[in-house]
Design an enzyme around this catalytic site. Structure first.
Site, PDB file in Angstrom:
ATOM      1  N   ARG A 104       0.781  -1.031  -0.014  1.00  0.00           N
ATOM      2  CA  ARG A 104       0.112  -0.008   0.168  1.00  0.00           C
ATOM      3  C   ARG A 104       0.897   1.257   0.075  1.00  0.00           C
ATOM      4  NH1 ARG A 104      -5.351   1.532   3.415  1.00  0.00           N
ATOM      5  NH2 ARG A 104      -6.174   0.276   1.921  1.00  0.00           N
ATOM      6  N   HIS A 131      -7.490   1.058  -6.397  1.00  0.00           N
ATOM      7  CA  HIS A 131      -7.786   0.392  -5.141  1.00  0.00           C
ATOM      8  C   HIS A 131      -8.507  -0.867  -5.582  1.00  0.00           C
ATOM      9  CE1 HIS A 131      -8.061  -0.814  -0.983  1.00  0.00           C
ATOM     10  NE2 HIS A 131      -8.963  -0.036  -0.667  1.00  0.00           N
ATOM     11  N   GLN A 134     -10.470  -3.370  -3.152  1.00  0.00           N
ATOM     12  CA  GLN A 134     -11.802  -3.126  -2.541  1.00  0.00           C
ATOM     13  C   GLN A 134     -13.097  -3.454  -3.563  1.00  0.00           C
ATOM     14  OE1 GLN A 134     -12.408  -1.412   0.435  1.00  0.00           O
ATOM     15  NE2 GLN A 134     -14.660  -1.825  -0.177  1.00  0.00           N
ATOM     16  N   ASP A 219     -17.001   7.978  -1.817  1.00  0.00           N
ATOM     17  CA  ASP A 219     -15.815   7.859  -1.058  1.00  0.00           C
ATOM     18  C   ASP A 219     -15.455   9.228  -0.251  1.00  0.00           C
ATOM     19  OD1 ASP A 219     -13.238   6.935   0.016  1.00  0.00           O
ATOM     20  OD2 ASP A 219     -12.380   6.891  -1.939  1.00  0.00           O
ATOM     21  N   CYS A 259     -16.329   2.477   0.693  1.00  0.00           N
ATOM     22  CA  CYS A 259     -15.193   1.572   0.951  1.00  0.00           C
ATOM     23  C   CYS A 259     -14.844   1.796   2.455  1.00  0.00           C
ATOM     24  CB  CYS A 259     -13.873   1.626   0.063  1.00  0.00           C
ATOM     25  SG  CYS A 259     -13.209   3.488   0.263  1.00  0.00           S
ATOM     26  N   ARG A 287     -14.080  -7.952   2.365  1.00  0.00           N
ATOM     27  CA  ARG A 287     -12.726  -7.972   1.899  1.00  0.00           C
ATOM     28  C   ARG A 287     -11.967  -9.053   2.123  1.00  0.00           C
ATOM     29  NH1 ARG A 287     -10.244  -2.927   1.806  1.00  0.00           N
ATOM     30  NH2 ARG A 287      -8.615  -4.077   0.970  1.00  0.00           N
TER      31      ARG A 287
END
Ligand code: CP
Ligand code: NVA
Length: 300
Positions: A104, A131, A134, A219, A259, A287
């Site tokens: 990440r 991402h 996700q 988001d 998310c 996830r």
């Protein structure tokens, strides 16, 4: 055989993506029944976090344990990464010791460079541009709740950010319609838009965008690394808050996704986040299952 990485959703074909979602459903059932299969026994995942995380870290770490393997958490503090050891060196060293590496980080180019030097699969656990992990969870959630997403209308509200770009990739691969609705100056990357334009349109008017939507997704307005822009963005994005007025423009059974972490009263109102159309908690839980399926696909 060439090492398979998961840097964006485009690392997978449509069939591979659908088979990961199918496998995730099986793994979720096993998780609920507590009947685990050790498909990754003795396998080790290295996880490098250059940004904060709750869900990504816990889902990968718990997932590896449930599959009979192990995960190692590496942060810049306490490792040589934070003292300037080049990425290329870290990639070559870690890939002599572990079976897969999750990273990440900030610039997407860092993950590409890391993957170039890694002999083992590299997973993008979030970059400034994408991402994809996700999206595996979001797609699984849609398949569970509503079946296939093909031909559906998904509306993205807010920033044209990493999550938005991964939704754009998903729209192209799985052939759904994606409407992106946010203020001028915060549109998605034009290069990614060019590659997905058959499935993605920009609509500035939020109520117009939400009309007949099957899924509404948003988001945070300021992503990790953009904290100093928070105040300015609060003003510019205000009309794109997902609240009951906007949800009422969508189909009556539209799903709300996020998310997480969410900022209540900013990109989403409290009553939508906690309301009956919100599937955010299951989405977060997914996830775990979708990444276990991804790990099996890459290193199983
Ligand atoms: N959605 C997500 O990636 O959450 P974390 O930042 O907590 O990992
Ligand atoms: N766009 C957000 C997603 C967090 C999971 C960020 O990059 O901070």
């Amino acid at each position: 055989m060439e090492t398979r990485h998961f840097l964006t959703l485009n690392s997978l074909s449509r069939d591979e993506l659908l088979s990961i979602i199918n496998r995730a459903e099986v793994l979720k059932k096993q998780f609920i029944e507590k009947s685990y299969e050790s498909t990754l026994e003795s396998r080790v995942l290295g996880m490098i976090f250059e940004k904060s995380s709750t869900r990504t870290r816990v889902s990968f770490e718990a997932g590896m344990a449930q599959l009979g393997g192990h995960a190692i958490y590496l942060a810049p503090t306490g490792t040589q990464i934070g003292r300037g050891e080049p990425l290329e060196d870290t990639a070559r060293v870690l890939s002599k010791m572990v079976d897969c590496i999750m990273l990440r980080t900030f610039e997407h180019e860092r993950i590409e460079r890391f993957a170039e030097y890694s002999d083992v699969p590299v997973i993008n656990g979030l970059s400034d541009s994408y991402h994809p992990c996700q999206l595996l969870a979001d797609l699984l959630t849609h398949y569970e709740k509503r079946g296939s997403i093909e031909g559906k209308k998904v509306v993205w509200f807010g920033d044209g950010n990493n999550m938005c770009h991964s939704y754009m990739n998903a729209a192209k691969i799985l052939d759904f319609q994606l409407i992106v609705s946010g203020p001028e100056g915060f549109d998605p990357d034009p290069k990614i838009l060019e590659g997905t334009k058959t499935n993605v349109v920009i609509e500035r008017n939020p109520k117009q965008a939400a009309k007949n939507a099957d899924v509404i997704v948003t988001d945070v307005w300021a992503s990790m690394g953009q904290e100093e822009e928070q105040k300015e963005r609060m003003q510019k994005f205000a009309q794109y808050q997902v609240n009951t007025d906007l949800m009422e423009c969508a189909n009556g059974d539209a799903l709300f996704m996020h998310c997480l972490p969410a900022h209540r009263g900013e990109e989403v109102s409290e009553n939508v986040l906690e309301g009956p159309q919100s599937v955010v908690w299951e989405e977060a839980g997914n996830r775990l299952h979708s990444q276990k399926a991804l790990l099996e696909f890459l290193i199983g």
